[in-house]
Enzyme design. Sequence first.
Site, PDB file in Angstrom:
ATOM      1  N   ASP A 251       0.836  -1.190   0.000  1.00 50.68           N
ATOM      2  CA  ASP A 251       0.000   0.000   0.000  1.00 50.68           C
ATOM      3  C   ASP A 251       0.881   1.254   0.000  1.00 50.68           C
ATOM      4  O   ASP A 251       2.097   1.167  -0.182  1.00 50.68           O
ATOM      5  CB  ASP A 251      -0.960  -0.013   1.194  1.00 50.68           C
ATOM      6  CG  ASP A 251      -0.258  -0.061   2.540  1.00 50.68           C
ATOM      7  OD1 ASP A 251       0.957   0.248   2.613  1.00 50.68           O
ATOM      8  OD2 ASP A 251      -0.923  -0.407   3.525  1.00 50.68           O
ATOM      9  N   ARG A 252       0.283   2.378   0.222  1.00 47.12           N
ATOM     10  CA  ARG A 252       1.020   3.634   0.169  1.00 47.12           C
ATOM     11  C   ARG A 252       2.100   3.715   1.249  1.00 47.12           C
ATOM     12  O   ARG A 252       3.079   4.441   1.115  1.00 47.12           O
ATOM     13  CB  ARG A 252       0.041   4.799   0.316  1.00 47.12           C
ATOM     14  CG  ARG A 252       0.713   6.108   0.085  1.00 47.12           C
ATOM     15  CD  ARG A 252      -0.252   7.186  -0.164  1.00 47.12           C
ATOM     16  NE  ARG A 252       0.537   8.392  -0.412  1.00 47.12           N
ATOM     17  CZ  ARG A 252       0.077   9.583  -0.321  1.00 47.12           C
ATOM     18  NH1 ARG A 252      -1.185   9.767  -0.021  1.00 47.12           N
ATOM     19  NH2 ARG A 252       0.849  10.604  -0.548  1.00 47.12           N
TER      20      ARG A 252
END
Length: 152
Positions: free
Chosen positions: A22-23
Amino acid sequence: MIDIDMSKIKPYERSVYYYETDRMQIVHHSNYIRWIEEARLDWMRQIGWDYKSIEDDGYIIPVLGVTAEYKSMCHFGDDVLIHVSLSEYTGVRVGFSYEVVDKKTGELRTLCTSSHCLLDGNNKLVFIRKAYPEHDKLFKELLEDYKKRQSK
């Protein structure tokens, strides 16, 4: 009678792919559920009870529930081992426990569980002990072994 040397069952090995992060550059939590499914299918294949043959017999294996407890993060490029154990068996319900560990360090990353049953083509519950008596005996033995390991 099924005679399986469980010491020869290998943990499922997997690399962490970039698209699974994810980020924050860690594996997104939803991917662990996919990973344990991959590991369960591999484990079942290793004991000679693979999903394809079960489906060919006219049954499906729905997921009744899953849990995941995240202990430490996995990152892109990590390699993990997923150890699968049969942790619940009632003759109808089958439950599995999973330990996701870092292959290099052995650090525990995640603990998971899943529970399942068999349904026939009419979505009626199937008694595993009747449909697969040889696996019923094996599962009872595996459950006893699991309970002994947990009590140590």
